[in-house]
Design an enzyme around this catalytic site. Structure first.
Site, short mmCIF file in Angstrom:
data_model
loop_
_atom_site.label_atom_id
_atom_site.label_comp_id
_atom_site.label_asym_id
_atom_site.label_seq_id
_atom_site.Cartn_x
_atom_site.Cartn_y
_atom_site.Cartn_z
N GLU A 97 44.85 36.25 36.04
CA GLU A 97 44.02 37.41 36.40
C GLU A 97 44.69 38.68 35.89
OE1 GLU A 97 41.50 38.96 36.90
OE2 GLU A 97 40.71 38.71 38.92
N ASP A 98 43.89 39.70 35.65
CA ASP A 98 44.47 40.97 35.20
C ASP A 98 45.11 41.75 36.35
OD1 ASP A 98 42.02 41.48 36.41
OD2 ASP A 98 41.15 42.55 34.71
N ASP A 101 43.50 43.76 43.56
CA ASP A 101 43.31 45.04 44.22
C ASP A 101 43.05 44.78 45.70
OD1 ASP A 101 42.79 47.77 44.50
OD2 ASP A 101 40.75 47.65 43.76
N PHE A 151 44.03 53.99 39.50
CA PHE A 151 43.10 53.20 38.68
C PHE A 151 43.64 53.08 37.27
CE2 PHE A 151 39.36 51.92 36.38
CZ PHE A 151 38.85 50.96 37.24
N ARG A 164 39.74 48.64 27.25
CA ARG A 164 40.33 47.29 27.39
C ARG A 164 41.33 47.02 26.26
NH1 ARG A 164 37.42 44.23 31.17
NH2 ARG A 164 35.21 44.70 31.34
#
Ligand code: IMP
Ligand code: MG
Length: 176
Positions: A97-98, A101, A151, A164
């Site tokens: 996963e990136d 959160d 963010f 990205r």
């Protein structure tokens, strides 16, 4: 004010950490084969780079879930947009996963994938924002970097589908 990007983790640091993770994962899975599952789209960059640093045999599959709209706030709703092509039966699964959160996406995904009878299931994430965690049952087995509650974009991560392709992790500034 227009959007600008402040570098949080430079390209070389990301590459170095991915090498370390690849070496660690290769040791931990010695003699086994890893079935890597990429959570699209953000996880794709990390999975490709990590895959290159793993020395045991690897297979890969992709799935897409949505939990966010185009902004920076969680919708709180997770749904499978594209499911895996292959069965997980008897496989040593590594979810890639990136970022984690709130933890909602991974909590949901872990539940769904554990039900598909994998031999083992572990979680590898490039980034973690521990201060933002809402769902507490998400155990991270391999972590790139803990980051503050900001963010971030780049290395697969987007803001409204942009950025990205940045080769580093950055913070978007100049948005409300
Ligand atoms: P969670 O369900 O709240 O843990 O959110 C996970 C997903 O939200 C990630 O896979 C990302 O797609 C997205 N996300 C969370 N934080 C960020 C961020 O800082 N930048 C870009 N995407 C993010
Ligand atoms: Mg994601």
């Amino acid at each position: 004010m227009s959007e600008t990007i402040r570098v949080l983790v430079p390209e070389e640091k990301v590459a170095e950490r991915i090498r370390e993770l690849g070496a660690q994962i290769s040791r931990d899975y010695e003699g086994r084969q890893i079935h890597m599952i990429c959570v699209l789209k953000g996880g794709a960059w990390f999975m490709c780079e990590l895959g290159k640093r793993i020395t045991v045999p690897v297979t890969m599959d992709f799935m897409s879930v949505s939990s966010y709209g185009d902004g920076t706030k969680s919708s709180g709703v997770v749904k499978i947009v594209k499911d895996l092509d292959e069965s997980l039966d008897g496989k040593d699964v590594l979810i890639v996963e990136d970022i984690i959160d709130s933890g909602r996406t991974l909590s949901y995904l872990l539940k769904v994938l554990k039900d598909r009878n994998p031999k083992s299931i572990r979680l590898c994430t490039l980034l973690d924002k521990p201060d933002r965690r809402v769902v507490k049952d998400v155990n991270v087995d391999y972590l790139g970097f803990d980051i503050p509650d900001e963010f971030v974009v780049g290395y697969g991560l987007d803001y409204a589908q942009k950025y990205r392709n940045l080769p580093y992790i950055g913070v978007v500034e100049g948005v409300e």
